[in-house]
Design a protein around this motif. Structure first.
Motif, PDB file in Angstrom:
ATOM      1  N   LEU A 116       0.840  -1.260  -0.023  1.00 51.57           N
ATOM      2  CA  LEU A 116       0.052   0.184  -0.151  1.00 51.57           C
ATOM      3  C   LEU A 116       0.802   1.313  -0.090  1.00 51.57           C
ATOM      4  CD1 LEU A 116      -3.017  -1.115   2.290  1.00 51.57           C
ATOM      5  CD2 LEU A 116      -2.982  -0.862  -0.270  1.00 51.57           C
ATOM      6  N   GLN A 117       2.102   1.268   0.547  1.00 51.73           N
ATOM      7  CA  GLN A 117       2.966   2.331   0.445  1.00 51.73           C
ATOM      8  C   GLN A 117       3.453   2.752  -1.104  1.00 51.73           C
ATOM      9  OE1 GLN A 117       6.192   1.056   2.928  1.00 51.73           O
ATOM     10  NE2 GLN A 117       5.456   2.048   4.640  1.00 51.73           N
ATOM     11  N   GLN A 118       3.528   1.630  -1.789  1.00 47.22           N
ATOM     12  CA  GLN A 118       3.781   1.608  -3.080  1.00 47.22           C
ATOM     13  C   GLN A 118       2.721   1.652  -4.178  1.00 47.22           C
ATOM     14  OE1 GLN A 118       6.789  -1.379  -4.403  1.00 47.22           O
ATOM     15  NE2 GLN A 118       6.662  -2.142  -2.279  1.00 47.22           N
ATOM     16  N   ARG A 119       1.489   0.971  -3.891  1.00 50.34           N
ATOM     17  CA  ARG A 119       0.387   1.381  -4.728  1.00 50.34           C
ATOM     18  C   ARG A 119      -0.969   1.782  -3.849  1.00 50.34           C
ATOM     19  NH1 ARG A 119       3.830   1.205  -7.345  1.00 50.34           N
ATOM     20  NH2 ARG A 119       4.800  -0.483  -8.724  1.00 50.34           N
ATOM     21  N   PRO A 120      -0.965   2.959  -3.092  1.00 55.42           N
ATOM     22  CA  PRO A 120      -2.076   3.493  -2.459  1.00 55.42           C
ATOM     23  C   PRO A 120      -3.431   3.309  -2.890  1.00 55.42           C
ATOM     24  CG  PRO A 120      -0.442   5.283  -3.043  1.00 55.42           C
ATOM     25  CD  PRO A 120       0.173   3.790  -3.887  1.00 55.42           C
ATOM     26  N   LYS A 121      -3.648   3.244  -4.110  1.00 52.06           N
ATOM     27  CA  LYS A 121      -4.991   3.053  -4.632  1.00 52.06           C
ATOM     28  C   LYS A 121      -5.594   1.623  -4.293  1.00 52.06           C
ATOM     29  CE  LYS A 121      -5.011   6.614  -7.944  1.00 52.06           C
ATOM     30  NZ  LYS A 121      -5.159   7.182  -9.273  1.00 52.06           N
ATOM     31  N   ALA A 122      -4.628   0.912  -4.126  1.00 52.13           N
ATOM     32  CA  ALA A 122      -5.171  -0.629  -3.921  1.00 52.13           C
ATOM     33  C   ALA A 122      -5.648  -0.823  -2.436  1.00 52.13           C
ATOM     34  CB  ALA A 122      -3.788  -1.509  -3.737  1.00 52.13           C
ATOM     35  N   GLY A 123      -5.602   0.303  -1.727  1.00 54.82           N
ATOM     36  CA  GLY A 123      -6.310   0.169  -0.369  1.00 54.82           C
ATOM     37  C   GLY A 123      -7.754   0.171  -0.654  1.00 54.82           C
ATOM     38  N   LEU A 124      -8.281   0.435  -1.728  1.00 54.76           N
ATOM     39  CA  LEU A 124      -9.608   0.488  -1.995  1.00 54.76           C
ATOM     40  C   LEU A 124     -10.180  -0.950  -1.773  1.00 54.76           C
ATOM     41  CD1 LEU A 124      -9.984   2.812  -5.004  1.00 54.76           C
ATOM     42  CD2 LEU A 124     -10.836   3.305  -2.820  1.00 54.76           C
ATOM     43  N   TYR A 125      -9.455  -1.854  -1.959  1.00 51.81           N
ATOM     44  CA  TYR A 125      -9.864  -3.402  -2.218  1.00 51.81           C
ATOM     45  C   TYR A 125      -9.121  -4.395  -1.525  1.00 51.81           C
ATOM     46  CZ  TYR A 125      -6.699  -2.833  -6.120  1.00 51.81           C
ATOM     47  OH  TYR A 125      -5.440  -2.725  -6.941  1.00 51.81           O
ATOM     48  N   ALA A 126      -7.677  -3.885  -0.980  1.00 50.55           N
ATOM     49  CA  ALA A 126      -6.791  -4.787  -0.297  1.00 50.55           C
ATOM     50  C   ALA A 126      -7.229  -5.486   0.826  1.00 50.55           C
ATOM     51  CB  ALA A 126      -5.659  -3.999   0.159  1.00 50.55           C
ATOM     52  N   ASP A 127      -8.451  -5.123   1.473  1.00 46.96           N
ATOM     53  CA  ASP A 127      -9.098  -6.091   2.612  1.00 46.96           C
ATOM     54  C   ASP A 127     -10.173  -6.875   2.280  1.00 46.96           C
ATOM     55  OD1 ASP A 127      -6.964  -5.156   4.350  1.00 46.96           O
ATOM     56  OD2 ASP A 127      -8.039  -3.149   4.616  1.00 46.96           O
ATOM     57  N   PHE A 128     -10.640  -6.888   0.725  1.00 52.71           N
ATOM     58  CA  PHE A 128     -11.734  -7.488   0.604  1.00 52.71           C
ATOM     59  C   PHE A 128     -11.293  -8.981   0.601  1.00 52.71           C
ATOM     60  CE2 PHE A 128     -13.695  -4.432  -3.165  1.00 52.71           C
ATOM     61  CZ  PHE A 128     -13.956  -3.626  -2.139  1.00 52.71           C
ATOM     62  N   GLY A 129     -12.315  -9.873   1.082  1.00 54.07           N
ATOM     63  CA  GLY A 129     -12.063 -11.274   1.772  1.00 54.07           C
ATOM     64  C   GLY A 129     -11.447 -11.938   0.465  1.00 54.07           C
ATOM     65  N   ASP A 130     -11.525 -11.691  -0.828  1.00 50.47           N
ATOM     66  CA  ASP A 130     -11.203 -12.568  -1.663  1.00 50.47           C
ATOM     67  C   ASP A 130      -9.719 -12.222  -2.204  1.00 50.47           C
ATOM     68  OD1 ASP A 130     -12.818 -10.338  -2.729  1.00 50.47           O
ATOM     69  OD2 ASP A 130     -12.283 -10.964  -4.703  1.00 50.47           O
ATOM     70  N   PHE A 131      -9.312 -11.239  -1.859  1.00 46.34           N
ATOM     71  CA  PHE A 131      -7.887 -10.663  -2.118  1.00 46.34           C
ATOM     72  C   PHE A 131      -6.943 -11.360  -1.337  1.00 46.34           C
ATOM     73  CE2 PHE A 131     -10.121  -7.985  -4.801  1.00 46.34           C
ATOM     74  CZ  PHE A 131      -9.441  -7.577  -5.923  1.00 46.34           C
ATOM     75  N   ARG A 132      -5.756 -11.654  -2.099  1.00 47.16           N
ATOM     76  CA  ARG A 132      -4.785 -12.001  -1.168  1.00 47.16           C
ATOM     77  C   ARG A 132      -3.369 -11.659  -2.017  1.00 47.16           C
ATOM     78  NH1 ARG A 132      -5.332 -18.452  -2.062  1.00 47.16           N
ATOM     79  NH2 ARG A 132      -5.680 -18.314  -4.267  1.00 47.16           N
ATOM     80  N   PHE A 133      -2.213 -11.876  -1.085  1.00 45.85           N
ATOM     81  CA  PHE A 133      -1.118 -11.309  -1.704  1.00 45.85           C
ATOM     82  C   PHE A 133      -0.448 -12.595  -2.295  1.00 45.85           C
ATOM     83  CE2 PHE A 133      -1.546  -7.780   0.846  1.00 45.85           C
ATOM     84  CZ  PHE A 133      -1.257  -6.727   0.227  1.00 45.85           C
ATOM     85  N   VAL A 134       0.287 -12.545  -3.336  1.00 49.57           N
ATOM     86  CA  VAL A 134       1.263 -13.434  -4.124  1.00 49.57           C
ATOM     87  C   VAL A 134       2.872 -13.012  -4.169  1.00 49.57           C
ATOM     88  CG1 VAL A 134       0.532 -13.187  -6.603  1.00 49.57           C
ATOM     89  CG2 VAL A 134       1.458 -15.055  -5.926  1.00 49.57           C
ATOM     90  N   ARG A 135       3.493 -13.675  -4.007  1.00 48.18           N
ATOM     91  CA  ARG A 135       5.050 -13.489  -4.056  1.00 48.18           C
ATOM     92  C   ARG A 135       5.445 -14.252  -5.120  1.00 48.18           C
ATOM     93  NH1 ARG A 135       6.746 -14.328   0.756  1.00 48.18           N
ATOM     94  NH2 ARG A 135       7.089 -11.938   1.402  1.00 48.18           N
ATOM     95  N   PHE A 136       6.233 -13.587  -6.033  1.00 46.29           N
ATOM     96  CA  PHE A 136       6.887 -14.351  -7.240  1.00 46.29           C
ATOM     97  C   PHE A 136       8.284 -14.619  -6.879  1.00 46.29           C
ATOM     98  CE2 PHE A 136       3.048 -12.031  -8.891  1.00 46.29           C
ATOM     99  CZ  PHE A 136       2.392 -13.011  -9.358  1.00 46.29           C
ATOM    100  N   ALA A 137       8.632 -15.769  -6.543  1.00 47.30           N
ATOM    101  CA  ALA A 137      10.142 -16.111  -6.481  1.00 47.30           C
ATOM    102  C   ALA A 137      10.703 -16.396  -7.806  1.00 47.30           C
ATOM    103  CB  ALA A 137      10.049 -17.429  -5.553  1.00 47.30           C
ATOM    104  N   ILE A 138      11.650 -15.664  -7.995  1.00 45.86           N
ATOM    105  CA  ILE A 138      12.322 -15.560  -9.275  1.00 45.86           C
ATOM    106  C   ILE A 138      13.183 -17.023  -9.364  1.00 45.86           C
ATOM    107  CG2 ILE A 138      13.816 -14.440 -10.827  1.00 45.86           C
ATOM    108  CD1 ILE A 138      12.780 -11.888  -9.637  1.00 45.86           C
ATOM    109  N   THR A 139      13.095 -17.618 -10.467  1.00 47.14           N
ATOM    110  CA  THR A 139      14.062 -18.550 -10.586  1.00 47.14           C
ATOM    111  C   THR A 139      14.991 -18.424 -11.676  1.00 47.14           C
ATOM    112  OG1 THR A 139      12.608 -19.766 -12.389  1.00 47.14           O
ATOM    113  CG2 THR A 139      12.450 -20.543  -9.950  1.00 47.14           C
ATOM    114  N   ASP A 140      14.687 -17.520 -12.457  1.00 42.96           N
ATOM    115  CA  ASP A 140      15.802 -17.218 -13.596  1.00 42.96           C
ATOM    116  C   ASP A 140      14.832 -15.990 -14.613  1.00 42.96           C
ATOM    117  OD1 ASP A 140      14.945 -18.379 -16.509  1.00 42.96           O
ATOM    118  OD2 ASP A 140      14.753 -19.876 -15.035  1.00 42.96           O
ATOM    119  N   GLY A 141      15.547 -15.420 -15.532  1.00 42.04           N
ATOM    120  CA  GLY A 141      15.128 -14.444 -16.377  1.00 42.04           C
ATOM    121  C   GLY A 141      15.733 -14.168 -17.545  1.00 42.04           C
TER     122      GLY A 141
END
Length: 160
Positions: A116-141
């Motif tokens: 929310l520090q980086q994407r403050p507008k996401a505060g509108l829906y961040a606490d909705f019950g169907d939203f969750r965070f996903v971290r993308f562990a990078i294997t290569d690029g």
């Protein structure tokens, strides 16, 4: 045929890292559950405190079920410029393993604060019950820095 990828050096590692740090969104590629059909969605993107890409996704989105079934995925980041051939602008494909973060955990709470520090507008829906965070562990690029400038990078080389 020879390998078209150049070895990574300090400049290409920094360029790839800058693309990750500046990305506001990405194209997320997943495999649909129960089949071989790939699918691509646009997602919002930020980074966690370690510089790993993260997003906030809805369980209602098709890519959410796809990541639960097959966490291997890819992100494409980088924007074409306003002029010229879009293929001459840098872009980065990240091969990742999605890590779905459970709500109500200290990890979730820390990600929520940073996201929310980086994407403050996401505060509108961040606490909705169907939203969750996903971290993308990078294997290569794969960095494509323009014609004839393709570089393969390891997950370690893409770390901050």
């Amino acid at each position: 045929m020879t390998d078209p990828y150049l070895p990574a050096d300090a400049e290409t590692r920094a360029q790839a890292r800058a693309l990750i740090d500046a990305a506001r969104h990405a194209a997320l590629a997943v495999l649909q559950p129960g089949g071989l059909n790939p699918s691509v969605s646009r997602i919002a993107l930020a980074t966690d405190a370690q510089g790993v890409p993260v997003s906030l996704i809805s369980a209602l989105a098709a890519h959410s079920a796809a990541l639960e079934a097959t966490p291997a995925c890819a992100l494409l980041i980088g924007e074409p410029g306003s002029k010229g051939d879009p293929l001459t602008h840098p872009r980065l494909t990240l091969h990742c393993i999605a890590q779905l973060i459970t709500r109500g955990t200290p990890e979730h709470d820390a990600l929520r604060t940073r996201y929310l520090q980086q994407r403050p507008k996401a505060g509108l829906y961040a606490d909705f019950g169907d939203f969750r965070f996903v971290r993308f562990a990078i294997t290569d690029g794969l960095l494509n820095a323009g014609f004839g400038k393709a570089v393969r990078l390891t997950g370690k080389e893409l770390s901050p």
